[in-house]
Design a protein around this motif. Structure first.
Motif, PDB file in Angstrom:
ATOM      1  N   GLN A  39      -4.301 -30.289 -28.541  1.00 48.81           N
ATOM      2  CA  GLN A  39      -4.540 -29.874 -30.073  1.00 48.81           C
ATOM      3  C   GLN A  39      -4.529 -30.860 -31.276  1.00 48.81           C
ATOM      4  N   ALA A  40      -5.828 -31.381 -31.408  1.00 52.38           N
ATOM      5  CA  ALA A  40      -5.959 -32.418 -32.140  1.00 52.38           C
ATOM      6  C   ALA A  40      -5.990 -31.552 -33.677  1.00 52.38           C
ATOM      7  N   PRO A  41      -5.773 -32.379 -34.136  1.00 54.49           N
ATOM      8  CA  PRO A  41      -5.766 -31.445 -36.031  1.00 54.49           C
ATOM      9  C   PRO A  41      -7.106 -30.840 -36.688  1.00 54.49           C
ATOM     10  N   GLY A  42      -6.918 -30.207 -37.226  1.00 53.68           N
ATOM     11  CA  GLY A  42      -7.661 -28.771 -37.310  1.00 53.68           C
ATOM     12  C   GLY A  42      -8.379 -28.230 -36.509  1.00 53.68           C
ATOM     13  N   LYS A  43      -8.573 -28.629 -35.124  1.00 51.41           N
ATOM     14  CA  LYS A  43      -8.859 -28.411 -33.933  1.00 51.41           C
ATOM     15  C   LYS A  43      -7.938 -27.231 -33.204  1.00 51.41           C
ATOM     16  N   GLU A  44      -8.906 -26.224 -32.135  1.00 53.37           N
ATOM     17  CA  GLU A  44      -8.158 -25.191 -31.430  1.00 53.37           C
ATOM     18  C   GLU A  44      -7.150 -26.065 -30.312  1.00 53.37           C
ATOM     19  N   ARG A  45      -6.458 -25.507 -29.431  1.00 56.23           N
ATOM     20  CA  ARG A  45      -5.780 -26.128 -28.789  1.00 56.23           C
ATOM     21  C   ARG A  45      -6.754 -26.186 -27.122  1.00 56.23           C
ATOM     22  N   GLU A  46      -6.940 -26.490 -26.502  1.00 62.28           N
ATOM     23  CA  GLU A  46      -7.616 -26.982 -25.325  1.00 62.28           C
ATOM     24  C   GLU A  46      -7.433 -27.617 -24.034  1.00 62.28           C
ATOM     25  N   PHE A  47      -8.051 -27.089 -23.409  1.00 56.62           N
ATOM     26  CA  PHE A  47      -7.352 -27.339 -21.838  1.00 56.62           C
ATOM     27  C   PHE A  47      -7.312 -28.852 -21.528  1.00 56.62           C
ATOM     28  N   VAL A  48      -6.828 -28.894 -20.417  1.00 60.33           N
ATOM     29  CA  VAL A  48      -7.296 -30.844 -20.505  1.00 60.33           C
ATOM     30  C   VAL A  48      -7.659 -30.654 -18.778  1.00 60.33           C
ATOM     31  N   ALA A  49      -6.089 -30.228 -17.926  1.00 60.00           N
ATOM     32  CA  ALA A  49      -6.143 -30.091 -16.601  1.00 60.00           C
ATOM     33  C   ALA A  49      -5.187 -29.145 -16.124  1.00 60.00           C
ATOM     34  N   ALA A  50      -4.579 -28.867 -14.713  1.00 60.01           N
ATOM     35  CA  ALA A  50      -4.340 -27.669 -13.955  1.00 60.01           C
ATOM     36  C   ALA A  50      -4.243 -28.304 -12.825  1.00 60.01           C
ATOM     37  N   ILE A  51      -3.817 -27.714 -12.594  1.00 57.41           N
ATOM     38  CA  ILE A  51      -2.149 -28.293 -10.550  1.00 57.41           C
ATOM     39  C   ILE A  51      -1.652 -27.130 -10.197  1.00 57.41           C
ATOM     40  N   SER A  52      -1.660 -26.781  -8.980  1.00 57.07           N
ATOM     41  CA  SER A  52      -1.276 -25.161  -8.400  1.00 57.07           C
ATOM     42  C   SER A  52      -0.289 -26.217  -7.550  1.00 57.07           C
ATOM     43  N   GLU A  89     -10.620 -39.892 -29.224  1.00 59.15           N
ATOM     44  CA  GLU A  89     -11.281 -39.181 -29.469  1.00 59.15           C
ATOM     45  C   GLU A  89      -9.601 -37.983 -28.686  1.00 59.15           C
ATOM     46  N   ASP A  90      -9.054 -38.830 -28.113  1.00 55.97           N
ATOM     47  CA  ASP A  90      -8.002 -38.196 -26.901  1.00 55.97           C
ATOM     48  C   ASP A  90      -6.522 -37.520 -27.917  1.00 55.97           C
ATOM     49  N   THR A  91      -6.533 -38.835 -29.024  1.00 61.24           N
ATOM     50  CA  THR A  91      -5.588 -38.264 -30.014  1.00 61.24           C
ATOM     51  C   THR A  91      -5.058 -36.953 -30.088  1.00 61.24           C
ATOM     52  N   ALA A  92      -3.759 -36.317 -30.073  1.00 58.45           N
ATOM     53  CA  ALA A  92      -3.942 -34.832 -29.932  1.00 58.45           C
ATOM     54  C   ALA A  92      -2.112 -34.638 -29.788  1.00 58.45           C
ATOM     55  N   VAL A  93      -1.525 -33.532 -29.217  1.00 59.69           N
ATOM     56  CA  VAL A  93      -0.924 -33.063 -29.496  1.00 59.69           C
ATOM     57  C   VAL A  93      -0.973 -32.265 -27.906  1.00 59.69           C
ATOM     58  N   TYR A  94       0.068 -33.086 -27.120  1.00 56.74           N
ATOM     59  CA  TYR A  94      -0.153 -32.812 -25.660  1.00 56.74           C
ATOM     60  C   TYR A  94       0.870 -31.956 -25.490  1.00 56.74           C
ATOM     61  N   TYR A  95       0.465 -30.468 -25.024  1.00 55.37           N
ATOM     62  CA  TYR A  95       1.165 -29.708 -24.266  1.00 55.37           C
ATOM     63  C   TYR A  95       1.339 -29.051 -23.197  1.00 55.37           C
ATOM     64  N   CYS A  96       2.414 -28.818 -22.316  1.00 56.00           N
ATOM     65  CA  CYS A  96       2.810 -28.515 -21.483  1.00 56.00           C
ATOM     66  C   CYS A  96       2.811 -26.902 -21.158  1.00 56.00           C
ATOM     67  N   ALA A  97       2.158 -26.543 -19.857  1.00 55.36           N
ATOM     68  CA  ALA A  97       2.690 -25.061 -19.540  1.00 55.36           C
ATOM     69  C   ALA A  97       2.448 -24.352 -18.137  1.00 55.36           C
ATOM     70  N   ALA A  98       3.154 -23.250 -18.476  1.00 46.14           N
ATOM     71  CA  ALA A  98       3.076 -22.895 -16.507  1.00 46.14           C
ATOM     72  C   ALA A  98       3.092 -21.460 -16.235  1.00 46.14           C
ATOM     73  N   ARG A  99       2.396 -21.136 -15.620  1.00 41.03           N
ATOM     74  CA  ARG A  99       2.126 -19.436 -15.308  1.00 41.03           C
ATOM     75  C   ARG A  99       2.293 -19.607 -13.635  1.00 41.03           C
ATOM     76  N   THR A 100       2.837 -18.075 -13.856  1.00 43.70           N
ATOM     77  CA  THR A 100       3.477 -17.311 -12.389  1.00 43.70           C
ATOM     78  C   THR A 100       3.046 -17.307 -11.083  1.00 43.70           C
ATOM     79  N   ASP A 101       1.322 -17.109 -12.116  1.00 41.57           N
ATOM     80  CA  ASP A 101       0.513 -16.847 -10.648  1.00 41.57           C
ATOM     81  C   ASP A 101      -0.562 -17.841 -10.194  1.00 41.57           C
ATOM     82  N   GLY A 102       0.216 -19.061 -10.020  1.00 45.21           N
ATOM     83  CA  GLY A 102      -0.165 -20.677  -9.351  1.00 45.21           C
ATOM     84  C   GLY A 102      -1.926 -20.166  -9.573  1.00 45.21           C
ATOM     85  N   ILE A 103      -2.624 -19.656 -10.482  1.00 44.20           N
ATOM     86  CA  ILE A 103      -4.085 -19.771  -9.827  1.00 44.20           C
ATOM     87  C   ILE A 103      -3.764 -20.698 -11.013  1.00 44.20           C
TER      88      ILE A 103
END
Length: 124
Positions: A39-52, A89-103
């Motif tokens: 999430q960059a300042p003034g912008k919505e949080r956006e997807f970067v990458a995911a892994i199963s 433009e990669d400047t942002a707060v980067y968040y890690c997230a987890a989901r239980t369904d593996g998708i």
């Protein structure tokens, strides 16, 4: 209780590299999927990458394809985001997230757990 702790953020010049880490604890993550968002300042949080976690299947946002690599170390229950050829433009707060369904597809609303975030600043 699942905990996700990010680290590795910082200040880097354009063209440089950083590696973010997300240490996961509290569960067995074998069937989970893990994601990185930003999430960059003034912008919505956006997807970067995911892994199963089980298969190692990956997905990337178009804006980072060829520059970022997501990986996981099952022994350490840690997920990494290697970021190369960084741009301002990669400047942002980067968040890690987890989901239980593996998708690895779908929206960020499908993620069940979130870390506190780590700041990445790329100077021009």
């Amino acid at each position: 209780q699942v905990q996700l702790v990010e680290s590795g953020g910082g200040l880097v010049q354009a063209g440089g590299s950083l590696r973010l880490s997300c240490e996961a604890s509290g569960r067995t993550f074998r069937n989970y999927a893990m994601g990185w968002f930003r999430q960059a300042p003034g912008k919505e949080r956006e997807f970067v990458a995911a892994i199963s976690w089980s298969r190692g299947s990956t997905r990337y946002a178009d804006s980072v394809k060829g520059r970022f690599t997501i990986s996981r170390d099952s022994a350490k229950t840690t997920v990494y985001l290697q970021m190369n050829s960084l741009k301002p433009e990669d400047t942002a707060v980067y968040y890690c997230a987890a989901r239980t369904d593996g998708i690895i597809w779908g929206s960020q609303g499908s993620y069940d757990y979130w870390g506190q975030g780590t700041q990445v600043t790329v100077s021009s």
